[in-house]
Design a protein around this motif. Structure first.
Motif, PDB file in Angstrom:
ATOM      1  N   VAL A  37      -4.431  -3.720   5.474  1.00 56.08           N
ATOM      2  CA  VAL A  37      -4.564  -2.885   4.282  1.00 56.08           C
ATOM      3  C   VAL A  37      -4.854  -3.788   3.090  1.00 56.08           C
ATOM      4  CG1 VAL A  37      -3.362  -1.290   2.733  1.00 56.08           C
ATOM      5  CG2 VAL A  37      -3.005  -1.134   5.210  1.00 56.08           C
ATOM      6  N   GLN A  39      -5.201  -4.352  -1.055  1.00 55.35           N
ATOM      7  CA  GLN A  39      -4.785  -3.851  -2.362  1.00 55.35           C
ATOM      8  C   GLN A  39      -5.372  -4.782  -3.420  1.00 55.35           C
ATOM      9  OE1 GLN A  39      -0.509  -3.406  -3.244  1.00 55.35           O
ATOM     10  NE2 GLN A  39      -1.054  -1.522  -4.336  1.00 55.35           N
ATOM     11  N   LYS A  43      -4.684  -1.901  -8.196  1.00 55.66           N
ATOM     12  CA  LYS A  43      -5.265  -0.732  -7.528  1.00 55.66           C
ATOM     13  C   LYS A  43      -4.401  -0.254  -6.358  1.00 55.66           C
ATOM     14  CE  LYS A  43      -8.868  -0.866 -10.217  1.00 55.66           C
ATOM     15  NZ  LYS A  43      -9.037   0.169 -11.286  1.00 55.66           N
ATOM     16  N   GLY A  44      -4.906   0.772  -5.666  1.00 54.49           N
ATOM     17  CA  GLY A  44      -4.158   1.380  -4.577  1.00 54.49           C
ATOM     18  C   GLY A  44      -4.406   0.729  -3.231  1.00 54.49           C
ATOM     19  N   LEU A  45      -3.832   1.361  -2.207  1.00 53.46           N
ATOM     20  CA  LEU A  45      -3.919   0.854  -0.840  1.00 53.46           C
ATOM     21  C   LEU A  45      -5.204   1.358  -0.178  1.00 53.46           C
ATOM     22  CD1 LEU A  45      -0.248   1.653   0.245  1.00 53.46           C
ATOM     23  CD2 LEU A  45      -1.131  -0.491  -0.696  1.00 53.46           C
ATOM     24  N   TRP A  47      -7.041   1.222   3.670  1.00 55.44           N
ATOM     25  CA  TRP A  47      -6.969   0.831   5.074  1.00 55.44           C
ATOM     26  C   TRP A  47      -8.289   0.224   5.510  1.00 55.44           C
ATOM     27  CZ3 TRP A  47      -9.387   2.952   9.570  1.00 55.44           C
ATOM     28  CH2 TRP A  47      -8.850   2.505  10.786  1.00 55.44           C
ATOM     29  N   TYR A  95      -2.252  -6.795   3.385  1.00 57.49           N
ATOM     30  CA  TYR A  95      -1.045  -6.536   4.162  1.00 57.49           C
ATOM     31  C   TYR A  95      -1.407  -6.213   5.612  1.00 57.49           C
ATOM     32  CZ  TYR A  95       1.355  -5.738  -0.332  1.00 57.49           C
ATOM     33  OH  TYR A  95       1.886  -5.858  -1.597  1.00 57.49           O
ATOM     34  N   GLY A 112       2.536  -9.630   2.869  1.00 56.21           N
ATOM     35  CA  GLY A 112       1.295  -9.719   2.114  1.00 56.21           C
ATOM     36  C   GLY A 112       0.774 -11.144   2.017  1.00 56.21           C
TER      37      GLY A 112
END
Lengths: 119, 106
Positions: A37, A39, A43-45, A47, A95, A112
């Motif tokens: 994942v 990031q 910002k957001g996650l 996939w 991650y 991470g």
């Protein structure tokens, strides 16, 4: 105890290659899905994809297909995320996370790996 | 590609109930998970399969999913629940995350 331990922070130049790792313990690595994942800063996650170490079956998000390579070595209980030519826009926290099967969440996460790409 | 939409921010007073929504086409037909991410930490799953709580997650966290909307509810929200929350679903074996909601407890 289930653990996913990722490799350390990396600072690279544009155009360089990189392979980061996620070493797993405390569960049957070969029968779990290990995902990655991204990031980006603030910002957001997102996939990226995942691998099933038992048979190396790999699935990618369309957004990352062809941009990275996800792999696993079940003898080492380790999953990998690899780039052949990094770009500044690859700067992000990455991650790894475990999923047991369909319908299951990503229930354990690594700590991470920060990747910084800068000239 | 499939998209999940969350409000960018939600505010709640300490001790009150917070609700965070996640919208997607026919979302109720698939399982939804919710993740909490505190500043500088890795995400933690707080709800999976729409409404199940993992071991160790407080009972104040609950979830629902029907139609086009999934909802994460936090009852009696303490200050320690201030964090970013992400919904996640599967679309043809591709994981999709919502854009995230910053929950502020003040």
């Amino acid at each position: 105890e289930v653990q996913l331990v990722q490799s350390g922070a990396e600072v690279k130049k544009p155009g360089e290659s990189l392979k980061i790792s996620c070493k797993s313990s405390g569960f049957d690595f070969a029968t779990s899905w290990i995902g990655w994942v991204r990031q980006m800063p603030g910002k957001g996650l997102e996939w990226m994809g995942f691998v099933f170490p038992g048979d190396s079956d790999t699935r990618y998000s369309p957004s990352f297909q062809g941009q990275v390579t996800i792999s696993a070595d079940k003898s080492m209980n380790t999953a990998y995320l690899q780039w052949t030519r990094l770009k500044a826009s690859d700067t992000a926290m990455y991650y790894c996370a475990r999923r047991l099967g369909p319908g299951d969440p990503f229930d354990y996460w690594g700590q991470g790996t920060q990747v910084t790409v800068s000239s | 590609s499939y998209e999940l939409t969350q409000p960018p921010s939600v505010s709640v007073s300490p001790g009150q109930t917070a609700s965070i929504t996640c919208s997607g086409d026919k979302l109720g037909d698939t399982y939804v998970s919710w993740y909490q991410q505190k500043s500088g930490q890795s995400p933690v799953v707080v709800i999976y399969q729409d409404n199940k709580r993992p071991s160790g997650i407080p009972e104040r966290f609950s979830g629902s999913n029907s139609g086009n909307t999934a909802t994460l509810t936090i009852s009696g929200t303490p200050a320690m629940d201030e964090a970013d929350y992400y919904c996640q679903a599967w679309d043809n074996n591709v994981a999709v995350f919502g854009g995230g909601t910053k929950l502020t407890v003040l």
